[in-house]
Scaffold this active site. Sequence first.
Site, PDB file in Angstrom:
ATOM      1  N   ASN A 155       0.806  -1.223   0.000  1.00  0.00           N
ATOM      2  CA  ASN A 155       0.000   0.000   0.000  1.00  0.00           C
ATOM      3  C   ASN A 155       0.840   1.274   0.000  1.00  0.00           C
ATOM      4  O   ASN A 155       0.322   2.347  -0.298  1.00  0.00           O
ATOM      5  CB  ASN A 155      -1.002  -0.015   1.164  1.00  0.00           C
ATOM      6  CG  ASN A 155      -2.126  -1.008   0.911  1.00  0.00           C
ATOM      7  OD1 ASN A 155      -2.276  -1.503  -0.206  1.00  0.00           O
ATOM      8  ND2 ASN A 155      -2.901  -1.307   1.945  1.00  0.00           N
ATOM      9  N   CYS A 190     -10.712  -4.762  -4.407  1.00  0.00           N
ATOM     10  CA  CYS A 190     -11.481  -5.739  -3.625  1.00  0.00           C
ATOM     11  C   CYS A 190     -12.900  -5.227  -3.393  1.00  0.00           C
ATOM     12  O   CYS A 190     -13.119  -4.035  -3.220  1.00  0.00           O
ATOM     13  CB  CYS A 190     -10.816  -5.981  -2.274  1.00  0.00           C
ATOM     14  SG  CYS A 190      -9.218  -6.793  -2.408  1.00  0.00           S
ATOM     15  N   ARG A 218     -17.617   1.652  -2.084  1.00  0.00           N
ATOM     16  CA  ARG A 218     -16.326   2.313  -1.826  1.00  0.00           C
ATOM     17  C   ARG A 218     -16.391   3.729  -2.404  1.00  0.00           C
ATOM     18  O   ARG A 218     -15.950   3.987  -3.524  1.00  0.00           O
ATOM     19  CB  ARG A 218     -15.163   1.498  -2.421  1.00  0.00           C
ATOM     20  CG  ARG A 218     -15.011   0.149  -1.757  1.00  0.00           C
ATOM     21  CD  ARG A 218     -13.799  -0.630  -2.234  1.00  0.00           C
ATOM     22  NE  ARG A 218     -12.548  -0.126  -1.687  1.00  0.00           N
ATOM     23  CZ  ARG A 218     -11.387  -0.778  -1.765  1.00  0.00           C
ATOM     24  NH1 ARG A 218     -11.316  -1.944  -2.353  1.00  0.00           N
ATOM     25  NH2 ARG A 218     -10.281  -0.255  -1.248  1.00  0.00           N
TER      26      ARG A 218
HETATM   27  C1  UD1 Z   1      -6.861   1.485   1.747  1.00  0.00           C
HETATM   28  C2  UD1 Z   1      -6.188   0.153   1.463  1.00  0.00           C
HETATM   29  C3  UD1 Z   1      -7.102  -1.006   1.866  1.00  0.00           C
HETATM   30  C4  UD1 Z   1      -7.518  -0.847   3.314  1.00  0.00           C
HETATM   31  C5  UD1 Z   1      -8.081   0.539   3.581  1.00  0.00           C
HETATM   32  C6  UD1 Z   1      -8.344   0.797   5.061  1.00  0.00           C
HETATM   33  C7  UD1 Z   1      -4.812   0.709  -0.437  1.00  0.00           C
HETATM   34  C8  UD1 Z   1      -4.560   0.552  -1.890  1.00  0.00           C
HETATM   35  N1  UD1 Z   1      -5.876   0.079   0.042  1.00  0.00           N
HETATM   36  O1  UD1 Z   1      -8.045   1.501   0.942  1.00  0.00           O
HETATM   37  O2  UD1 Z   1      -6.385  -2.211   1.686  1.00  0.00           O
HETATM   38  O3  UD1 Z   1      -8.497  -1.820   3.626  1.00  0.00           O
HETATM   39  O4  UD1 Z   1      -7.170   1.545   3.127  1.00  0.00           O
HETATM   40  O5  UD1 Z   1      -7.157   0.666   5.792  1.00  0.00           O
HETATM   41  O6  UD1 Z   1      -4.052   1.338   0.277  1.00  0.00           O
HETATM   42  N2  UD1 Z   1     -14.490   6.394   2.459  1.00  0.00           N
HETATM   43  C9  UD1 Z   1     -15.492   7.314   2.217  1.00  0.00           C
HETATM   44  N3  UD1 Z   1     -15.258   8.264   1.249  1.00  0.00           N
HETATM   45  C10 UD1 Z   1     -14.085   8.329   0.551  1.00  0.00           C
HETATM   46  C11 UD1 Z   1     -13.089   7.386   0.814  1.00  0.00           C
HETATM   47  C12 UD1 Z   1     -13.314   6.414   1.780  1.00  0.00           C
HETATM   48  O7  UD1 Z   1     -16.556   7.285   2.838  1.00  0.00           O
HETATM   49  O8  UD1 Z   1     -13.954   9.206  -0.295  1.00  0.00           O
HETATM   50  C13 UD1 Z   1     -14.725   5.353   3.490  1.00  0.00           C
HETATM   51  C14 UD1 Z   1     -14.683   3.930   2.922  1.00  0.00           C
HETATM   52  O9  UD1 Z   1     -15.934   3.528   2.426  1.00  0.00           O
HETATM   53  C15 UD1 Z   1     -14.263   3.134   4.144  1.00  0.00           C
HETATM   54  C16 UD1 Z   1     -13.332   4.106   4.901  1.00  0.00           C
HETATM   55  O10 UD1 Z   1     -13.640   5.410   4.412  1.00  0.00           O
HETATM   56  O11 UD1 Z   1     -15.379   2.875   4.943  1.00  0.00           O
HETATM   57  C17 UD1 Z   1     -11.871   3.854   4.718  1.00  0.00           C
HETATM   58  O12 UD1 Z   1     -11.552   3.862   3.341  1.00  0.00           O
HETATM   59  P1  UD1 Z   1     -10.099   4.277   2.819  1.00  0.00           P
HETATM   60  O13 UD1 Z   1      -9.187   4.458   3.987  1.00  0.00           O
HETATM   61  O14 UD1 Z   1     -10.239   5.378   1.848  1.00  0.00           O
HETATM   62  O15 UD1 Z   1      -9.672   2.966   2.034  1.00  0.00           O
HETATM   63  P2  UD1 Z   1      -8.810   2.876   0.725  1.00  0.00           P
HETATM   64  O16 UD1 Z   1      -7.817   3.983   0.671  1.00  0.00           O
HETATM   65  O17 UD1 Z   1      -9.707   2.672  -0.474  1.00  0.00           O
END
Ligand code: UD1
Length: 427
Positions: free
Chosen positions: A23, A117, A122
């Site tokens: 990551n 995934c 998301r």
């Molecule tokens: C990254 C990781 C993933 C991990 C996650 C949480 C990478 C490539 N992937 O995913 O493996 O499971 O962090 O540690 O690094 N959310 C919103 N709005 C947004 C963005 C996110 O509501 O614009 C929510 C998501 O639905 C989720 C939470 O925030 O509930 C965390 O998501 P986020 O930390 O953004 O995950 P990723 O960066 O996609």
Amino acid sequence: MEKYLIRGGKRLTGEVTISGAKNAAVAILPATVLSGDICVIENVPNISDVYTILKILEHLGASVRFLNKTTVEIDARHLNTTFIPHELTCNMRASYYFWGAILGKYGHARVSMPGGCDFGVRPIDQHKRGFEAIGATVEIVDGMLDVSAEKLIGNNVFFDKVSVGATMNVMLASVMATGVTVLENAAKEPHIVDLANFLNSMGANIMGAGTDVIKIHGVKELHGTNYAIIPDQIEAGTYMVAAAATCGDVLIKNVIPKHMESISAKLEMMGVKIEEFDEALRVSAERPFSKVDIKTMPYPGFPTDMHPQMAVIACLAEGTSTVTEGVWDNRYRYVSELQKMGADIKVDGKMAVIEGIEEFKAAPVKATDLRAGAAMVIAALCCDGETEIEDIYHIERGYEDIEIKLCSLGADIKKIDVPEISGAVAM
Ligand code: UD1
């Protein structure tokens, strides 16, 4: 179609070396776009997500050269497009780091929406809000994200939700903006700090990464750098659980023990012995394991990406354990696969309630996503008999040489190529 065949029931023993963090790599490699120069990145994991990112860099016009198995040189001096098509982004989430990197460098990007995934919805609203706060317009048209700005201007960005992806993306977009950008309620994961350190090594001025307030003083330009990626927290955690669940004794090398604290603490509560060294952990265990209650949370909480693996060892504990998912809406696709192996798990809302069982039973199962796949591998290592795991491409997205590393610890795991059955069978 490739599968793993695992004949379990063997204690894992010996030493294993952890690769660079997936990551971190999937954000740092796109960030080389910002340098407009030559970057040499070390400790790059050999996983399919990294190859996908490198393919995207080549598509943008960068030259990519491996100097050895884990060191890659990226020459980003002659990029010629800010457009990335669907076929390059559809298999991974992290392709979205090109939004921030290309926007930050060129002021506009047109990138197809990401895959990755399936954990339920998301959203990308926090990315969008962050880009808009620093002066960009964001539109989603025909599955493409169009983002552009006449001028990127630093601003305060308060994230409603702690998001790793949004924190990193807005950091990438604002690093060369005019003025100061302050990210509040930022994510604190180790890979956020690694990305900030990488950008600073290219001449950026980022302070506070690793806390929930990150201050980015925009700089006029960045330059090339040599940088080594941190070890992978989740790969290390996966080997810790595999060592413990097989009642093994494994020295896990190339780790940052501080990053492993939440995982070590839960395993220790279950009765697993963990010895800490400067850059290694020794994990040894004997059954019975005590029951455990886990809730996944943003760092420094227990990582969601260790949820399915911990559920496997919780199946082997005495009594009733729980794993509550605090990050994703739906991270339970591993449950029905583990049930095929005899697990007694019920999902109640966001909580998996796990009754201890004596042992798993071998069965044909699927890797439903990356970490669910790792969980299947661990369960298979624990049971007598031969388990067949399908859809291992998910696992190969994030684990370098997993079958080689496990074999070196005494596991019996083989990758086989089975011809696909084509055509429907008339009934
Ligand atoms: C990254 C990781 C993933 C991990 C996650 C949480 C990478 C490539 N992937 O995913 O493996 O499971 O962090 O540690 O690094 N959310 C919103 N709005 C947004 C963005 C996110 O509501 O614009 C929510 C998501 O639905 C989720 C939470 O925030 O509930 C965390 O998501 P986020 O930390 O953004 O995950 P990723 O960066 O996609």
